[in-house]
Design an enzyme around this catalytic site. Structure first.
Site, PDB file in Angstrom:
ATOM      1  N   HIS A 123       1.576   4.189  -3.156  1.00  0.00           N
ATOM      2  CA  HIS A 123       1.333   5.637  -3.075  1.00  0.00           C
ATOM      3  C   HIS A 123       2.302   6.426  -3.954  1.00  0.00           C
ATOM      4  O   HIS A 123       1.989   7.545  -4.371  1.00  0.00           O
ATOM      5  CB  HIS A 123       1.455   6.119  -1.630  1.00  0.00           C
ATOM      6  CG  HIS A 123       0.170   6.036  -0.859  1.00  0.00           C
ATOM      7  ND1 HIS A 123      -1.028   6.494  -1.356  1.00  0.00           N
ATOM      8  CD2 HIS A 123      -0.101   5.561   0.387  1.00  0.00           C
ATOM      9  CE1 HIS A 123      -1.983   6.302  -0.466  1.00  0.00           C
ATOM     10  NE2 HIS A 123      -1.452   5.730   0.600  1.00  0.00           N
ATOM     11  N   ASP A 131      -4.642   0.568  -1.821  1.00  0.00           N
ATOM     12  CA  ASP A 131      -5.181  -0.698  -1.309  1.00  0.00           C
ATOM     13  C   ASP A 131      -5.161  -1.770  -2.388  1.00  0.00           C
ATOM     14  O   ASP A 131      -4.717  -2.903  -2.168  1.00  0.00           O
ATOM     15  CB  ASP A 131      -6.618  -0.509  -0.824  1.00  0.00           C
ATOM     16  CG  ASP A 131      -6.702   0.199   0.516  1.00  0.00           C
ATOM     17  OD1 ASP A 131      -5.677   0.294   1.212  1.00  0.00           O
ATOM     18  OD2 ASP A 131      -7.810   0.648   0.866  1.00  0.00           O
ATOM     19  N   HIS A 186       0.832  -1.203   0.000  1.00  0.00           N
ATOM     20  CA  HIS A 186       0.000   0.000   0.000  1.00  0.00           C
ATOM     21  C   HIS A 186       0.871   1.259   0.000  1.00  0.00           C
ATOM     22  O   HIS A 186       0.679   2.159  -0.831  1.00  0.00           O
ATOM     23  CB  HIS A 186      -0.904  -0.013   1.238  1.00  0.00           C
ATOM     24  CG  HIS A 186      -1.661   1.251   1.467  1.00  0.00           C
ATOM     25  ND1 HIS A 186      -2.967   1.421   1.072  1.00  0.00           N
ATOM     26  CD2 HIS A 186      -1.295   2.422   2.054  1.00  0.00           C
ATOM     27  CE1 HIS A 186      -3.361   2.639   1.396  1.00  0.00           C
ATOM     28  NE2 HIS A 186      -2.363   3.266   2.000  1.00  0.00           N
ATOM     29  N   GLU A 187       1.815   1.326   0.924  1.00  0.00           N
ATOM     30  CA  GLU A 187       2.660   2.524   0.999  1.00  0.00           C
ATOM     31  C   GLU A 187       3.494   2.687  -0.267  1.00  0.00           C
ATOM     32  O   GLU A 187       3.691   3.796  -0.762  1.00  0.00           O
ATOM     33  CB  GLU A 187       3.558   2.462   2.235  1.00  0.00           C
ATOM     34  CG  GLU A 187       2.804   2.395   3.564  1.00  0.00           C
ATOM     35  CD  GLU A 187       1.879   3.582   3.790  1.00  0.00           C
ATOM     36  OE1 GLU A 187       2.061   4.628   3.136  1.00  0.00           O
ATOM     37  OE2 GLU A 187       0.958   3.460   4.614  1.00  0.00           O
ATOM     38  N   GLU A 241      -5.927   6.447  -1.730  1.00  0.00           N
ATOM     39  CA  GLU A 241      -5.898   5.325  -0.794  1.00  0.00           C
ATOM     40  C   GLU A 241      -6.512   4.069  -1.408  1.00  0.00           C
ATOM     41  O   GLU A 241      -6.044   2.949  -1.162  1.00  0.00           O
ATOM     42  CB  GLU A 241      -6.624   5.701   0.503  1.00  0.00           C
ATOM     43  CG  GLU A 241      -6.048   6.894   1.224  1.00  0.00           C
ATOM     44  CD  GLU A 241      -4.619   6.672   1.697  1.00  0.00           C
ATOM     45  OE1 GLU A 241      -4.211   5.499   1.858  1.00  0.00           O
ATOM     46  OE2 GLU A 241      -3.907   7.662   1.900  1.00  0.00           O
TER      47      GLU A 241
END
Length: 678
Positions: free
Chosen positions: A521, A582, A517-518, A578
């Site tokens: 980004h 995900d 997830h990070e 986000e």
């Protein structure tokens, strides 16, 4: 960035940590008892995975929501409490850092002294406001108030801070932005639905009660509260929406000091910058020019007396939690109960622990890391991050919709990402911050000014890429698009989020998905607009950018169809970053798990095949109970989708999930037109 998602990272670290093994093993990554097997996973996968957990875990009265990560935060806070109570003892030898956090905590916990003081700590500030003779004195007052201009919103009139230059990420520049509101967002002032009207009435009533606590007569307090609301509504009309702020180019308006003075001539900017310590500025980023035009108009239009009322309110609001219980309880009544649905004020030790972490976080973090974080944990976390990055590289190289030129730029950015694990290489120096035992409100004010001046001192200097924006004990993680780094504080790298005794599938489904997830980004709707060095630059071909935006729009459309509560839908453009993270992060974790276990014979456990265990662990990372009031608040201000849709929204797009659970076309967890970006 994502508070809960980030927490998943934790699990990574613990895979081979002897020091954490006993604790981690006591709470499995995949909890079969948390499931509700009466639910068809192809109809509602979230409830199938979390139904049992939600029944067994009611929301504590001092919480607005309760989740697996909420529990971890409470446990972590208890660890910090132990450090602080030991540091607060006056009969022990302490180094300078421990003395500061101990004296700060002891002062905060001294309720009798705080109660006796009442609102006296605010009197000097209120007297300064009363003494203002003209609006020309605003700049001097706001620059020298006991409560420094907010760095992140709210506060008096506007926010002022330093930031990396969007077009030259090696340098730090000054920045001013919209602010000045007491409610969480501009939309609270401007939406006309029944609930918004009720909240505005409740806010005005709260402001009036705070004025009464200052000694104003009820009739006067009511008039003053209406004045505050009128001014804040006007300021809100000039502010950008949260969706608009998701487009970085809209947030970059570099101006000279002279241009700013022409934009807002009624405010003495030279006085303000001099008195705050920023000095003479050649240029700065004015994030929201329209807001400052509005501010100029409102300062001109409203009377000096009404602006004094506004300033009195914000000074009181900023100080409320440092004053006597009457102010604390009234503040909680609105911001805790009305806005978020909490039933009880958290115990004082929790509030004081949070205050120390907020004001002296790296001093507290030093003690926390020494006691609870091992070098092995740092090593193991980095190892797992590298596995996820390898999955991302493979995905980029094989993307069917991206041309080679863009792929090469994407790989350059991927390879430039810095991974920061646990804590800073160099601890922050708090030696110039005076903490006086017994002076709680003074400590809070001095700590705020210390942080404010620390940010201003960066202006005109090269960027310090080793600096962190979260404290080491934080249960969270984040990606910084301008520094192009991923940051995993020590707080999130602890049990029970990862179990060394668990099979690999749940560990990758939970922790791996957080890491993915990070990483994703860096390539979401915002992050993808910055290059490998953190500059706002288009590194895409026109055709590839168009293809990306079409795929991102698929996710926007999907999530915009989900209902949060009542008739409130997710704002898909607000949550897009986000949601993309995900979706991409879960796929990356799945691919990394498959690569890690390639050639192994993986048997079912508890009647669940490994693929099912991967996805159940992912869904269980989102097990949450949440109050209706908090759902409404998050619908307005939170760029993260509700936890249910972070689970169901992702798996319904993944053919790997459909295969694992034998879902058929037409079932709710099988989207006919699935979305895929990375």
């Amino acid at each position: 960035m994502n508070r809960k998602l980030s927490a998943l990272i934790l699990m990574v670290l613990l895979a081979s940590l002897p020091s954490f093994a006993q604790h981690a093993a006591s709470e499995p990554v995949l909890d079969v008892s948390a499931m509700d097997k009466t639910i068809d996973p192809c109809v509602d996968f979230y409830t199938y995975s979390c139904g049992g957990w939600m029944k067994k875990n009611p929301i504590p009265p001092d919480q607005a929501s309760w989740s697996t990560y909420g529990k971890l935060e409470d446990e972590n806070r208890a660890q910090l409490r132990t450090i602080l109570e030991e540091s607060a003892k006056t009969d022990t030898h302490r180094d300078a850092a421990l003395q500061k956090i101990g004296d700060y905590y002891a002062s905060c916990m001294d309720e009798p002294a705080i109660e006796k003081l009442g609102a006296k700590g605010l009197q000097t500030e209120l007297a300064r406001i009363a003494a203002l003779k003209s609006k020309q004195e605003f700049a001097d007052y706001v620059a020298t108030t006991q409560y420094p201009p907010s760095l992140y919103g709210g506060g008096m009139l506007f926010t002022f801070r330093s930031t990396q230059d969007f077009k030259d990420s090696t340098q730090v520049i000054a920045e001013i932005d919209q602010g000045g509101l007491g409610l969480p967002d501009r939309d609270y002032y401007l939406k006309d639905d029944v609930k918004s009207q009720e909240l505005r009435k409740a806010y005005v009533a709260h402001v009036a009660k705070m004025f009464e606590l200052l000694g104003d007569k009820p009739a006067d307090a009511s008039t003053e509260a209406s004045t505050v609301m009128r001014i804040e509504i006007a300021l809100a009309k000039g502010q950008m929406t949260r969706v608009e702020r998701r487009d970085p180019p809209k947030l970059y308006h570099k101006m000279s000091a002279e241009e700013l003075e022409n934009l807002v001539p009624v405010f003495g900017w030279n006085v303000y910058f001099t008195k705050t310590g920023a000095g003479s500025l050649n240029s700065l980023n004015v994030v929201t020019p329209e807001y400052f035009r509005t501010l100029n108009d409102e300062i001109s239009k409203e009377s000096l007396a009404d602006w004094k009322t506004y300033l009195r309110w914000h000074a009181t609001h900023e100080a409320a939690n440092d004053l006597s219980s009457a102010f604390v309880n009234e503040n909680f009544s609105f911001y805790g109960k009305t806005l978020r649905g909490r039933q009880e004020l958290p115990p004082r030790w929790k509030r004081c622990t949070n205050d120390v972490d907020g004001d002296l976080g790296e001093a507290l973090g030093q003690a926390y890391v020494a006691r609870y974080f091992s070098p092995e944990a740092k090593h193991d976390a980095l190892k797992m991050v590298k596995e996820i990055e390898a999955s991302m590289q493979a995905e980029i190289q094989t993307l069917p919709w991206m041309q080679e030129a863009t792929k090469q730029q994407a790989l350059v950015k991927l390879h430039a990402i810095a991974n920061k694990i646990g804590y800073p290489d160099k601890w922050r120096d708090y030696s110039s911050l005076q903490i006086v035992r017994g002076d709680h409100i003074g400590n809070s004010e001095r700590a705020s000014w210390f942080e404010f001046h620390r940010w201003l001192a960066k202006i005109g200097k090269p960027v310090d890429r080793n600096e962190w924006d979260m404290t080491p004990p934080t249960i969270n993680a984040y990606y910084d698009s301008q520094k192009n780094d991923i940051n995993f504080p020590a707080g999130i790298l602890q049990p029970p989020l990862f179990s060394p005794l668990s099979d690999a599938a749940p560990n990758y489904g939970d922790t791996g998905a957080t890491m993915g997830h990070e990483l994703t980004h860096a390539f979401d709707d915002e992050g993808s607009q910055f290059d490998a060095q953190g500059n706002l630059r288009n590194w895409w071909t026109d055709a590839d950018r168009k293809e990306f935006e079409q795929r991102a729009q698929c996710v926007v459309d999907q999530y915009s169809g989900y209902t949060i509560i009542d008739d409130i839908k997710i704002t898909g453009k607000l949550t897009n970053g986000e949601d993309l993270a995900d979706l991409g992060g879960t796929l990356l974790a799945y691919l990394a798990w498959k690569q890690d276990t390639e050639g192994q014979k993986l048997e079912p456990i508890d009647g669940l095949v490994p693929e099912q265990r991967f996805f159940i662990a992912y869904a269980q990372s989102w097990c949450t109970n949440e109050r209706d009031e908090n759902k409404r608040l998050r619908a307005t201000v939170d760029p993260h989708s509700p936890d249910k849709y972070r689970a169901n929204g992702v798996v319904s797009n993944m053919p790997e999930f459909r295969t694992a659970f034998h879902c058929q076309p037409g079932q709710p967890m099988v989207r006919q037109n699935s979305c895929k970006v990375w």
